[in-house]
Design a protein around this motif. Structure first.
Motif, short mmCIF file in Angstrom:
data_model
loop_
_atom_site.label_atom_id
_atom_site.label_comp_id
_atom_site.label_asym_id
_atom_site.label_seq_id
_atom_site.Cartn_x
_atom_site.Cartn_y
_atom_site.Cartn_z
N UNK A 32 -3.30 1.73 6.02
CA UNK A 32 -3.12 0.47 5.70
C UNK A 32 -4.74 -0.20 5.47
N UNK B 122 3.09 -5.77 9.15
CA UNK B 122 3.50 -6.95 8.44
C UNK B 122 3.30 -6.60 6.90
N UNK C 160 3.49 -3.24 15.44
CA UNK C 160 4.03 -4.20 14.38
C UNK C 160 3.47 -4.27 13.35
N UNK D 122 -5.15 -4.73 5.47
CA UNK D 122 -5.59 -4.37 4.36
C UNK D 122 -4.97 -5.05 3.05
N UNK D 123 -4.75 -4.46 2.00
CA UNK D 123 -4.16 -5.13 0.86
C UNK D 123 -2.88 -5.54 0.99
N UNK D 124 -2.18 -4.48 1.43
CA UNK D 124 -0.68 -4.34 1.40
C UNK D 124 0.00 -5.02 2.77
N UNK D 125 -0.93 -5.62 3.84
CA UNK D 125 -0.49 -6.10 4.95
C UNK D 125 -1.57 -5.95 6.06
N UNK D 126 -0.67 -5.78 7.08
CA UNK D 126 -1.54 -5.50 8.49
C UNK D 126 -0.83 -4.83 9.47
N UNK D 127 -1.22 -4.26 10.46
CA UNK D 127 -0.75 -3.47 11.40
C UNK D 127 -1.23 -3.82 12.99
N UNK D 128 -0.79 -3.58 14.13
CA UNK D 128 -1.18 -3.50 15.20
C UNK D 128 -0.29 -2.60 16.12
N UNK E 18 -3.16 4.19 10.81
CA UNK E 18 -3.74 2.58 10.57
C UNK E 18 -4.64 3.05 9.42
#
Lengths: 263, 263, 263
Positions: free
Chosen positions: B154, A115, A113, B173-179, B151
């Motif tokens: 990001x 964002x 996911x 990070x600056x542009x958003x997040x991820x998992x 990752x």
């Protein structure tokens, strides 16, 4: 609440690759009919319009129309993390400041996911008028891409001229000149996409090559490209996206000699 | 006198590719049990340990234990000259100032001999204690490589958290997040390497992404990677080398909030 | 009037790739026997000679001998626009200031015409004497390419020494030394090109590696390369072009110690 699930996620990846260099930021409009985007490139010379109809998604829900301002390079960074066989789901809330991309691997072993933060982008919708074109050429997209690249190594502009027999691409530069003729292919037995000309009157227009080269980044979206030409009107270069939409590029012709133009 | 003949010479080429960016110089210890190396990267943040057992070589002779100081980039330059199907023989004399690499093509038509100058490198052997880890995760090495790379586009750090269900990789990070969640795969009928979790207690640790990305240069060595985690201990990322050894990377976790840590 | 139609147009593309880095400008001599070119590289150290016999063309017409001065990088830019399966026709008029290249796709669907401007280039024809060489080595061109590239990562010069048993390539540099021996292959049952030695007396000569590496850009022209060596004479490195000609490179040997040379 907006949620759209696309089984062939690779399509979205290709769309971003096809647009992100020309337009770095854009508003994605979502409504119950689908997703659309319209934006001029940063130099305000060309225009990109894309459309993905809701019926092309496995699941599509959009409670009310709104727009999401996105940095396309950042969106591309995230979509690159999706596998080519992944199912991609986009999710957003009208009031939230992020859009989510969920990537599911085909065997469900991996779920990612991402964002992405939304941005405020001021944009006017440009209202492209529906026009009857003098000539419409359909040809293999890889052929078009190759010719644009080839001519780009010789000159800066290209003249597209369409007759009943075919389409001719001409350029010239310091080292010499070049012209390439693609003839209409009537035989249907070929494996390649046919080159087909649909013409009311002959037309010849000149364009800046670097924009046309940029448009061919959409080549992987479709085996064929449609080029629509009319005197003094922007050319339309269109790639279909599966059966669910398209990306279209518009570019105004060069007026080579101001003196001769009085019409 | 040291002489070691490796039929699958490509293994040595891959080992150098897997280590030469992290550690530019290192002592190779040779003894009658095999070849080993232990070195910290130049910033003293991560540690590489590799081991090749003598029984994995077609021929192995080492009269007495000694160490050879080598510049890994120079060694890599020479090993790149070996064909992937070549047999590689390493030769050195305890008293000499060079090590020889002999590459033989499978049909014996070509025989190459490269001599690499040795260096004096001061290094302390770090004595890594044998530890019981809270969680041991085995997963496809290509999957791990891909997630680290994704990752890395990001954020700068990644949290690895292991539960019975799977392993989760998170960044922002600056542009958003991820998992990204990789679930344990119990079905054995898959073609891919399984993802397997062996866990005493849940554990979540944060690491600098760029080191983990660097570790994945060993991906071609093995289809699976083993990740061992314990609270406050360096993570171990291990790739097996055929049946004759391994390369292991160690990296200390980040302590994100000094205030909260009082243990 | 000069016109030459070459069915395997890819040959011309490969010839340009094989020469354009060494010689940026050259006169192509056309006569009723074919096309030839002779030029020194810009540093006047090596010489390129190429020949394409008229009988190798599907159609060849040359009313009178003349020469066309061409910038090879610009010619290469145009030839890159030909498909690998295209038929290429060259056309020029003795009095004109351009040469035309016409590319026809196999199915005739696309016809491209490129016009390249000619240049005035002063060049002397160098008259290479026909010599009996001490040793002539034929070997797989890919093998030769690879050895030159490999040794180029170690040293600046290479010694070629030929004996009845084979050819040895030796170099040394800051990080160490290397030598590669290719043995004569007498068995004919191999799929690869054989390595064959034809020798009157043993010979050992030293050359600048970067020129030899440059010569191997012709590797795609032919599966084998012929190397001719004689004491104090330039080496000849020859690649055949189908059955219709060749490209030959000449490079003078290095004289390593002026003191020792008194012969």
């Amino acid at each position: 609440m907006f949620e759209a699930r696309l089984v062939q996620g690779a399509l979205l990846k290709k769309l971003l690759e096809a647009t992100r260099e020309l337009i770095t930021e854009a508003n994605f409009e979502v409504s119950n009919t689908g997703i659309s985007l319209q934006a001029m490139d940063s130099s305000h010379v060309s225009l990109v319009a894309l459309q993905l109809r809701s019926d092309g998604f496995e699941h599509f829900r959009c409670d009310r129309t709104f727009s999401m301002g996105l940095n396309l390079n950042n969106m591309n960074k995230m979509l690159k993390c999706a596998g080519n066989d992944d199912v991609i789901t986009m999710k957003a809330d009208e009031t939230a400041d992020v859009v989510s991309f969920v990537f599911e691997s085909p065997d469900q072993g991996r779920v990612s996911e991402f964002e992405l933060k939304l941005m405020d982008i001021t944009s006017e919708n440009l209202g492209i008028p529906d026009t009857e074109y003098s000539a419409t050429v359909s040809m293999p997209s890889s052929e078009f891409q190759r010719i644009m690249k080839d001519l780009g190594s010789i000159g800066d502009t290209v003249e597209l001229s369409v007759t009943k027999e075919g389409i001719k691409f001409s350029t010239s530069g310091d080292i010499g000149s070049a012209n390439v003729i693609c003839r209409q292919t009537n035989h249907v037995d070929k494996k390649e996409e046919p080159t087909h000309i649909d013409m009311n009157e002959p037309v010849a227009l000149t364009f800046a090559l670097r924009y046309l080269i940029n448009f061919t980044k959409a080549t992987s979206l479709s085996p064929s490209v449609v080029i629509k030409l009319s005197k003094e009107l922007p050319v339309v270069v269109e790639y279909k996206c599966a059966d669910m939409g398209y990306v279209r590029y518009y570019l105004a012709p060069k007026i080579e000699d101001e003196e001769e133009m009085g019409e």
